[in-house]
Write an enzyme that holds these catalytic residues in place. Structure first.
Site: not given
Length: 153
Positions: A13, A36
């Site tokens: 992240h 993604h």
């Protein structure tokens, strides 16, 4: 219950904080602003590392090679946060109502555990020293960071 024997989303992240039960880590590390995907996809977030298996006893053991994550430059993962999710990552293949989440997060769900990726440059703790810090020390720090998950599940 961590869902032993199941697959769990595993991502790097963007933010360097593990506060607020990992929510302060922000979204997936995505410096190129793409959708993604799976770790093997040509277009995917730098932070998309797919799924890992949680074994009985809450241990995560995995080995893989990745050409997107780096220890310098735009794709530098040092000081980012690695997150283990509650659900399986659909690798960007979701359809219907799931499609928007799939292309952003893989619909992997709640964050179960996280830790910051650090480079240990202190020679007293086994680091390689500030003058010679290298990708190897960052890789070792990443491997150590991953291993702490077994204590958090």
């Amino acid at each position: 219950d961590a869902g032993f024997g199941t697959q769990h989303g595993f991502h790097i992240h963007a933010e360097g904080s593990t506060a607020q039960e990992c929510s302060a880590a922000g979204g997936h590390f995505n410096p190129f602003n793409v959708n993604h995907g799976a770790r093997t996809d040509a277009n995917r977030h730098v932070g998309d590392l797919g799924n890992v298996q949680v074994t009985t006893g809450g241990v995560v053991k995995t080995t893989f090679t990745d050409s997107y994550i780096k220890f310098s430059g735009v794709s530098n993962i040092v000081n980012k946060v690695v997150v283990l999710h509650a659900g399986q990552d659909d690798l960007g293949t979701g359809t219907g109502d799931q499609e928007a989440g799939s292309k952003k997060t893989g619909n992997a769900g709640k964050r179960l555990a996280c830790c910051q990726i650090k480079v240990d440059d202190d020679e007293d703790r086994g680091g390689v020293g500030k003058a010679s810090a290298s990708s190897l020390s960052a890789l070792l720090a990443f491997m150590i960071a991953i291993s702490v998950f077994q204590n958090w599940l």
